[in-house]
Design an enzyme around this catalytic site. Structure first.
Site, PDB file in Angstrom:
ATOM      1  CG  ASP A  83      17.481  -0.600 -59.319  1.00 53.91           C
ATOM      2  OD1 ASP A  83      17.315  -1.805 -59.081  1.00 53.91           O
ATOM      3  OD2 ASP A  83      16.540   0.190 -59.540  1.00 53.91           O
ATOM      4  CB  SER A 234       7.460  -1.343 -53.654  1.00 52.93           C
ATOM      5  OG  SER A 234       7.477  -2.700 -54.044  1.00 52.93           O
ATOM      6  CG  ASN A 275      14.003  -1.681 -55.362  1.00 51.43           C
ATOM      7  OD1 ASN A 275      14.499  -2.082 -54.318  1.00 51.43           O
ATOM      8  ND2 ASN A 275      14.546  -1.929 -56.542  1.00 51.43           N
ATOM      9  CG  ASP A 277      12.752   6.398 -58.800  1.00 53.95           C
ATOM     10  OD1 ASP A 277      12.772   7.588 -58.428  1.00 53.95           O
ATOM     11  OD2 ASP A 277      13.310   6.021 -59.845  1.00 53.95           O
TER      12      ASP A 277
END
Length: 347
Positions: A83, A234, A275, A277
């Site tokens: 990433d 997101s 994505n 996290d």
């Protein structure tokens, strides 16, 4: 099962009209959570490592954790994705390490704090694509700067994020420029700027069309319908997770993430990689805080880390199911990178 390329997975997702969550991982517990959720739902997996993860865990540890994941779960197709690569050199090092997909983030200069020019972005990304495609590795590019339409700030996370105030034009990817960018760079996937940002503090209120421009995804997809789109930043920041953290002593102010239904709307319009996290971090933090509070005499990290893994696993299961990729893992047969390189050469 060997790792597969991001391009193959996103082609499969486009054909099946679903999206794939790309989970950032930093340690054994997060990898366990993602892989066990994928096994539960028969989902393909994107394990991705940010610059912060690579600095925290070290590239060899992350690489071997990913290798252990496909050994422990041999029936799950897995993409190993780097990433936010800050430079071609970083991307090349990741390819040499065994990553099957890299992101060249040319929207910022190599300091990952200064917005770049469009010309720099095209030139840098195209060079990475040429090198990566020669060995069958996929490339994700980014056009526009990730950041908040409310504040004009990037929301730095893991060392990536513009330091200056950003104009609305910089925070929204232009559809015509996106088409030109894809044509010149030949990227396999394009991360678009629509008002999302890294971290937990994305929106001050539940987002509407003024601060989360899902309509821009529709416009970009209409202009480049064959290009796989990526939504960064997101995480949905579930309110119940924030409440749990606060209940057990955490101090997190009011904040909102990207609603799952808005992500689903993006998936209907070409978003294939999403994505995530922060949601994993919040889930683990809440569960660990509760475990330590309920068992104050406990000193074995395995006990409270196990609680964190379970909470993160539940979040991953929910995202696999919500994005429509549950049930598709067993349908995918990885294409060797050498064959992918041959396909790129033909085109």
């Amino acid at each position: 099962m060997p790792f597969l390329s991001l391009r193959q997975l996103l082609d499969e997702a486009a054909e099946g009209e679903y999206g794939v969550p790309a989970f950032n991982v930093n340690n054994l517990e997060q990898v366990h959570a993602v892989m066990s959720a994928a096994a539960k739902t028969d989902s393909p997996v994107i394990l991705q490592a940010s610059a912060g993860a690579r600095a925290y865990a070290g590239e060899p540890f992350l690489r071997h954790l990913a290798t252990a994941a496909i050994e422990a779960y041999p029936d799950i197709p897995v993409v190993l994705h780097q990433d936010h690569g800050a430079s071609p050199d970083i991307c090349v090092a990741s390819i040499q390490s065994g990553f099957t997909s890299v992101m060249m983030d040319g929207s910022l200069l190599s300091d990952m704090r200064t917005p770049s020019s469009y010309e720099y972005n095209v030139d840098t990304t195209a060079r990475v694509v040429e090198m990566a495609h020669a060995v069958g590795v996929s490339v994700e590019g980014e056009l526009g700067c990730l950041g908040s339409l409310e504040t004009g700030q990037a929301g730095e996370e893991d060392g990536s994020g513009a330091a200056s105030h950003l104009s609305r034009d910089m925070l929204l990817t232009d559809p015509e420029q996106a088409a030109e960018f894809v044509e010149h760079t030949k990227v396999d996937a394009l991360a678009v700027a629509i008002g999302t940002s890294h971290g937990a503090y994305k929106f001050k209120h539940k987002p509407d069309g003024e601060v989360l421009a899902i309509n821009r995804v529709r416009e970009i997809h209409a202009r480049i319908p064959e290009t796989h789109l990526v939504m960064h930043g997101s995480s949905s920041v579930p309110q119940e997770l924030l409440e749990l953290i606060r209940e057990y002593g955490g101090e997190i102010p009011e904040t909102y993430g990207v609603p799952v239904e808005e992500i689903q709307e993006g998936i209907r319009h070409g978003v294939r990689k999403v994505n995530i996290d922060t949601d994993i971090r919040l889930a683990m933090t809440g569960a660990i805080r509760r475990s330590l509070a309920e068992h104050p005499a406990e000193f074995d990290p395995r006990k409270f880390l196990k609680a964190g893994v379970g909470a993160a696993r539940d979040v991953c299961i929910a995202r696999f199911e919500a994005f429509g990729c549950a049930g598709h893992g067993s349908k995918i047969k990885p294409i060797p990178l050498g064959r992918m390189a041959g396909r790129y050469a033909v085109h």
